[in-house]
Design a protein around this motif. Structure first.
Motif, PDB file in Angstrom:
ATOM      1  N   LEU A 165      -7.545   2.272  -2.951  1.00  0.00           N
ATOM      2  CA  LEU A 165      -6.753   1.943  -4.141  1.00  0.00           C
ATOM      3  C   LEU A 165      -6.958   0.483  -4.534  1.00  0.00           C
ATOM      4  CD1 LEU A 165      -3.375   3.836  -3.596  1.00  0.00           C
ATOM      5  CD2 LEU A 165      -5.406   4.520  -4.849  1.00  0.00           C
ATOM      6  N   GLN A 204      -0.898  -6.975 -12.190  1.00  0.00           N
ATOM      7  CA  GLN A 204      -1.061  -5.552 -12.520  1.00  0.00           C
ATOM      8  C   GLN A 204      -1.238  -4.724 -11.247  1.00  0.00           C
ATOM      9  OE1 GLN A 204      -4.412  -5.749 -15.203  1.00  0.00           O
ATOM     10  NE2 GLN A 204      -3.153  -5.037 -16.900  1.00  0.00           N
ATOM     11  N   LYS A 220       1.466  -1.904 -10.429  1.00  0.00           N
ATOM     12  CA  LYS A 220       1.044  -0.517 -10.629  1.00  0.00           C
ATOM     13  C   LYS A 220       0.579   0.157  -9.352  1.00  0.00           C
ATOM     14  CE  LYS A 220      -0.259  -1.094 -15.459  1.00  0.00           C
ATOM     15  NZ  LYS A 220       1.004  -0.571 -15.998  1.00  0.00           N
ATOM     16  N   VAL A 221       0.188  -0.624  -8.370  1.00  0.00           N
ATOM     17  CA  VAL A 221      -0.337  -0.006  -7.154  1.00  0.00           C
ATOM     18  C   VAL A 221       0.469  -0.381  -5.908  1.00  0.00           C
ATOM     19  CG1 VAL A 221      -2.349   0.280  -5.677  1.00  0.00           C
ATOM     20  CG2 VAL A 221      -2.656   0.019  -8.141  1.00  0.00           C
ATOM     21  N   PRO A 253       4.688   0.346  -5.898  1.00  0.00           N
ATOM     22  CA  PRO A 253       5.041   1.756  -5.742  1.00  0.00           C
ATOM     23  C   PRO A 253       4.606   2.309  -4.382  1.00  0.00           C
ATOM     24  CG  PRO A 253       3.941   1.401  -7.840  1.00  0.00           C
ATOM     25  CD  PRO A 253       3.875   0.101  -7.102  1.00  0.00           C
ATOM     26  N   TRP A 254       3.433   1.870  -3.929  1.00  0.00           N
ATOM     27  CA  TRP A 254       2.956   2.347  -2.639  1.00  0.00           C
ATOM     28  C   TRP A 254       3.901   1.914  -1.512  1.00  0.00           C
ATOM     29  CZ3 TRP A 254      -0.608   5.807  -1.295  1.00  0.00           C
ATOM     30  CH2 TRP A 254      -0.916   5.905   0.060  1.00  0.00           C
TER      31      TRP A 254
END
Lengths: 273, 238
Positions: B134, B147, B151-152, B155-156
């Protein structure tokens, strides 16, 4: 056009330097499908990452449409071995991720995303989460995510190798269709001779450690090609056999360099080479 | 339910003096004697717990993100934070009395001290555990740090954040009670202390029961929030 000129890459590991690629020279024409084949650890993924601008080359460089590649470009899309989908996003949202990152208007690309999903037979799954999909479908989603950028070049790093044999063939045939339809330049790293012969215009065979370009093999079989039933079985067999030979008898004896032993203590510069 | 039955059976069967171990009827009786008092003190403890938990959660998240963003800051401050966390909090309680005085504030500080560390550590673990593919995807899209984070990575990290929050719910109540036992001016902790002084064991048990109910409720509230926010977590871990 992609020009790879005098490209070498060495990594500094804890046990000393590892030479991954040595003096690669390649020209890839627009719209060409180039397969890069070699044994594991021969640096094919490294070559792809260098073209993508994810790595900086130690020596030499990559020109894309006349420009030096120094970092990832928007007109170059990558597809990885694993689908690398965000598990909390629906299929559609995953496909639209590049659009968001590029700060483009989502609404203007929604239709494009749906068309891509339709092209790969995923329309019914647009609002599902990735874990509800099979491995093959997930990889299709990641293909759509790459295509939404309308890339000039697609770089694919063993994209089908984590899938079962049947799905792999299915996806390879699908990729061929997409490539014929869109005419995108594709660099496709694989260790499957079968895939390479099915998909590629040319196959670049890399030798193992350090990776050197052993030979470029032309595949002059008319498209669409397919596994099994084929009017050109003989040609397929010839090319496959040639690739087999090249991969199995990897190094010419006189060029064979012993693998650098990981030095326990510091060796003086030049002692090992 | 079964636990209560065994408890009841044991006190009846061995004819235990309610002074040592009151049976469920004695505890219910204690509720009946002072319902207003008990509810008022429960409310005090609950507020301290929630405010402290909220501050610790917000602080833990922010600090974790800062530490995860910069290795230099992490190297500079993490030893200090770990050191502070290693100090027994009970030993700090008298100091808090000196510094902050009486009332709810020292108890809230105690709650924050106990909850902060697990929330921060689990958030850091989550934010730094982004799978490499990812990360590479974000890199290949030339995503900015911010970003990539929004976005990664964030949330992860959420499933791990919730692990920390769930651990912290029980610690929050423990923190409030430590504060109240050491400075027994208000709250359920003071009920336990004063009932000990007046040898009213059933009342102490009533207070402890209320605490247990409060702890379980908080835990399941956080768990429900987790199911709402990260419904995908189970699918990913299995």
């Amino acid at each position: 056009m992609i020009q790879v000129a005098g490209l070498s890459q060495t990594f500094k590991a804890r046990t000393g330097t590892v030479e991954a690629l040595r003096n690669i020279n390649l020209e890839i024409a627009n719209g060409e499908f180039l397969a890069v084949i070699g044994r594991s650890g021969c640096g094919k993924s490294t070559l792809l990452r260098l073209i993508a601008g994810l790595l900086r080359p130690s020596v030499g460089g990559v020109l894309l449409a006349g420009e030096q590649v120094t970092r990832p470009r928007r007109d170059v899309a990558m597809v990885f071995q694993r689908p690398a989908l965000l598990p909390w996003r629906t299929v559609l949202d995953n496909v639209l991720l590049p659009i968001e990152i590029f700060r483009l208007k989502r609404s203007e690309h929604q239709d494009h995303a749906m068309r891509l999903l339709a092209m790969t037979g995923l329309t019914a799954f647009a609002n599902r989460l990735p874990h509800e999909l099979s491995g093959g479908m997930q990889q299709r989603v990641s293909l759509c995510r790459a295509l939404i950028q309308r890339p000039k070049v697609m770089l694919m790093d063993e994209p089908f190798s984590a899938l079962d044999a049947l799905t792999r063939e299915e996806l390879a045939v699908e990729l061929q269709r997409i490539h014929m339809e869109l005419g995108t330049t594709v660099v496709f790293v694989t260790h499957s001779i079968q895939e390479a012969v099915l998909l590629a215009d040319r196959v670049a065979v890399l030798s193992a450690r350090p990776g050197r370009l052993r030979r470029l093999v032309d595949v002059d079989i008319p498209r669409p090609r397919s596994f099994g039933h084929n009017a050109h079985l003989e040609q397929v067999a010839t090319v496959s056999a040639e690739l087999h030979q090249l991969l199995l008898h990897n190094d010419e004896p006189q060029q064979h360099t012993p693998e650098p032993r990981p030095p326990r203590t510091r060796t003086r510069r030049g002692v090992l080479t | 339910m079964l636990a209560i039955a065994i408890w009841w059976l044991a006190t009846e069967a061995f004819d235990v003096d309610p002074f040592f171990l009151p049976g469920p009827p004695d505890v219910v009786d204690a509720f009946g004697r002072l319902p207003g008092y008990l509810l008022r003190e429960t409310w005090v403890t609950l507020l301290e717990t929630l405010i402290g938990f909220g501050i610790a959660a917000a602080g833990g998240l922010v600090i974790a993100v800062v530490l995860a963003a910069s290795r230099t800051v992490e190297r500079m401050t993490l030893p200090l934070i770990a050191g502070i966390n290693a100090v027994p909090k009970v030993a700090l309680a008298p100091l808090l009395l000196v510094w902050i005085g009486f009332g709810s504030q020292p108890k809230i500080v105690m709650v924050v001290l106990l909850c902060f560390f697990p929330i921060m550590i689990s958030t850091m673990a989550g934010v730094t555990s982004t799978p490499s593919d990812l990360g590479e995807l974000a890199h290949s899209l030339s995503a900015s740090w911010w970003q990539t984070f929004l976005k990664v990575r964030l949330p992860w990290a959420l499933p791990q954040v919730f692990v920390g929050l769930k651990v912290a719910t029980s610690l929050a109540i423990i923190g409030a009670i430590i504060g109240e036992v050491i400075q027994p001016d208000r709250g359920l902790g003071s009920v336990v202390v004063s009932s000990g002084q007046s040898a009213d064991t059933p009342l102490a048990f009533a207070a402890l029961t209320l605490l247990a109910v409060m702890g379980a409720t908080l835990f399941y509230l956080v768990a429900a929030l987790e199911r709402m926010l990260v419904p995908w977590a189970k699918a990913v871990s299995s």
